[in-house]
Design a protein around this motif. Sequence first.
Motif, PDB file in Angstrom:
ATOM      1  N   LEU A  65     -35.738  -6.818   0.775  1.00  0.00           N
ATOM      2  CA  LEU A  65     -35.262  -5.537   0.220  1.00  0.00           C
ATOM      3  C   LEU A  65     -33.839  -5.166   0.617  1.00  0.00           C
ATOM      4  O   LEU A  65     -33.252  -4.242   0.067  1.00  0.00           O
ATOM      5  CB  LEU A  65     -36.204  -4.402   0.659  1.00  0.00           C
ATOM      6  N   LYS A  66     -33.294  -5.916   1.566  1.00  0.00           N
ATOM      7  CA  LYS A  66     -32.032  -5.523   2.185  1.00  0.00           C
ATOM      8  C   LYS A  66     -30.875  -5.386   1.206  1.00  0.00           C
ATOM      9  O   LYS A  66     -30.046  -4.487   1.341  1.00  0.00           O
ATOM     10  CB  LYS A  66     -31.698  -6.566   3.252  1.00  0.00           C
ATOM     11  N   LYS A  67     -30.824  -6.256   0.207  1.00  0.00           N
ATOM     12  CA  LYS A  67     -29.639  -6.184  -0.662  1.00  0.00           C
ATOM     13  C   LYS A  67     -29.712  -4.991  -1.633  1.00  0.00           C
ATOM     14  O   LYS A  67     -28.690  -4.549  -2.131  1.00  0.00           O
ATOM     15  CB  LYS A  67     -29.398  -7.512  -1.385  1.00  0.00           C
ATOM     16  N   ASP A  68     -30.904  -4.480  -1.879  1.00  0.00           N
ATOM     17  CA  ASP A  68     -31.029  -3.354  -2.812  1.00  0.00           C
ATOM     18  C   ASP A  68     -31.189  -1.995  -2.127  1.00  0.00           C
ATOM     19  O   ASP A  68     -30.955  -0.960  -2.740  1.00  0.00           O
ATOM     20  CB  ASP A  68     -32.227  -3.572  -3.740  1.00  0.00           C
ATOM     21  N   PHE A  69     -31.634  -2.017  -0.878  1.00  0.00           N
ATOM     22  CA  PHE A  69     -31.922  -0.743  -0.219  1.00  0.00           C
ATOM     23  C   PHE A  69     -31.374  -0.717   1.201  1.00  0.00           C
ATOM     24  O   PHE A  69     -31.255  -1.758   1.840  1.00  0.00           O
ATOM     25  CB  PHE A  69     -33.445  -0.501  -0.163  1.00  0.00           C
ATOM     26  N   LYS A  70     -31.092   0.515   1.648  1.00  0.00           N
ATOM     27  CA  LYS A  70     -30.638   0.659   3.034  1.00  0.00           C
ATOM     28  C   LYS A  70     -31.864   0.928   3.908  1.00  0.00           C
ATOM     29  O   LYS A  70     -32.615   1.877   3.677  1.00  0.00           O
ATOM     30  CB  LYS A  70     -29.629   1.803   3.124  1.00  0.00           C
ATOM     31  N   ILE A  71     -32.056   0.058   4.879  1.00  0.00           N
ATOM     32  CA  ILE A  71     -33.290   0.078   5.668  1.00  0.00           C
ATOM     33  C   ILE A  71     -32.985   0.369   7.131  1.00  0.00           C
ATOM     34  O   ILE A  71     -31.975  -0.074   7.668  1.00  0.00           O
ATOM     35  CB  ILE A  71     -33.997  -1.298   5.551  1.00  0.00           C
ATOM     36  N   GLY A  72     -33.884   1.123   7.763  1.00  0.00           N
ATOM     37  CA  GLY A  72     -33.804   1.353   9.205  1.00  0.00           C
ATOM     38  C   GLY A  72     -35.176   1.106   9.818  1.00  0.00           C
ATOM     39  O   GLY A  72     -36.196   1.194   9.132  1.00  0.00           O
ATOM     40  N   VAL A  73     -35.182   0.770  11.113  1.00  0.00           N
ATOM     41  CA  VAL A  73     -36.457   0.490  11.786  1.00  0.00           C
ATOM     42  C   VAL A  73     -36.517   1.205  13.132  1.00  0.00           C
ATOM     43  O   VAL A  73     -35.546   1.199  13.892  1.00  0.00           O
ATOM     44  CB  VAL A  73     -36.646  -1.036  12.014  1.00  0.00           C
ATOM     45  N   ILE A  74     -37.661   1.821  13.394  1.00  0.00           N
ATOM     46  CA  ILE A  74     -37.952   2.316  14.739  1.00  0.00           C
ATOM     47  C   ILE A  74     -39.052   1.411  15.292  1.00  0.00           C
ATOM     48  O   ILE A  74     -40.111   1.279  14.695  1.00  0.00           O
ATOM     49  CB  ILE A  74     -38.424   3.788  14.722  1.00  0.00           C
ATOM     50  N   GLU A  75     -38.764   0.767  16.413  1.00  0.00           N
ATOM     51  CA  GLU A  75     -39.668  -0.214  17.011  1.00  0.00           C
ATOM     52  C   GLU A  75     -40.360   0.399  18.216  1.00  0.00           C
ATOM     53  O   GLU A  75     -39.692   0.846  19.143  1.00  0.00           O
ATOM     54  CB  GLU A  75     -38.832  -1.403  17.521  1.00  0.00           C
ATOM     55  N   GLY A  76     -41.668   0.389  18.230  1.00  0.00           N
ATOM     56  CA  GLY A  76     -42.388   0.889  19.396  1.00  0.00           C
ATOM     57  C   GLY A  76     -43.068  -0.240  20.141  1.00  0.00           C
ATOM     58  O   GLY A  76     -43.776  -1.045  19.542  1.00  0.00           O
TER      59      GLY A  76
END
Lengths: 114, 228
Positions: free
Chosen positions: B53-64
Amino acid sequence: MHELSLAQGIIQVIEEELEKRKEKGTVQKINLRIGQLSCVEPEALLFSFGFCSKETQCENAVLNIEKVPLACECQNCGKNFLPKEAIFICPDCKSCRIKILSGEEFYIDSFEIE
Amino acid sequence: MKIKVLKDVLKANDTIAEENRTILRKKGILTLNLMSSPGAGKTLILEKTVERLKKDFKIGVIEGDVSTSNDARRLARYDIPVIQINTDSIGGACHLDANMVKEALGSLNLSSIQILFIENIGNLICPAGFDLGEDKKIIVLSLTEGEDKPVKYPVAFRKADLLLVNKLDLLNHLDIDLELLLKNSRKVNPDLKSIQLSARTGEGIDKWAQWIKKNLDLKKRRSGALGS
């Protein structure tokens, strides 16, 4: 084990109540209502509360735990029932479409001070 | 003297979760909370999803995680914003709570995120009890865990919006009854939809990506309607 954060939560709620009422007394007893489905282990809660309450107004408080049974309502036929197992199936129409009425709560009902 | 309180101790968490939800709604960010037992494959699924999805959308992650930043490092390779929460500094908590997520949101540039994944701590019990402010709860169950997990840990499955069945590439090597697994999940949650995939081979990742896109569209439309 999240009983530790729940024990801290109990103390926080009670300290806020005491502050609001300008109460300086010591808390003797805390009455809790804990749902059967809340995944809270009373033994672990008592243990956590023991060391979280040190040097607070709750230090000598006894936790009185009332367990709230799980109650369900069938969304298909409307029957109210107390499930015997963790999988909720209506005893009448056998539907799995079930709403939980009680048993998920973790309430401080009241506390007693001296 | 007896003082009536009648306060839900978990309420404090729910209040913060609602604040998070409001912030995320204003920004139109689709937030997905991934829950599973340890080792079900959440991180690899996220890696493959980000790749897709990276090229079409801006993604963020919170890792627990209780400890280490191994997973955050794996995801940071994709050049996306990743925040690691370690709970060993806060008593080794077995789940993420709304306040931890609130703090993490504070360190992310939310204007540059459209999809936010929250990878919860590997645990099938406690994470289910804590609303984080997410749009959807996703439960990941891998085939190696057995078909009876939904009925053994019903609370998590009951609260989930989507079930991802992972490690599909192992299906023919295991004595697992996939139909029974799905039937068990529907016993606990009759409306639970499922997607079967293998993060390792990439099979099924497309379908999961489609599900995410559909939900992002829905979210955008709803946020738009609220804004007008």
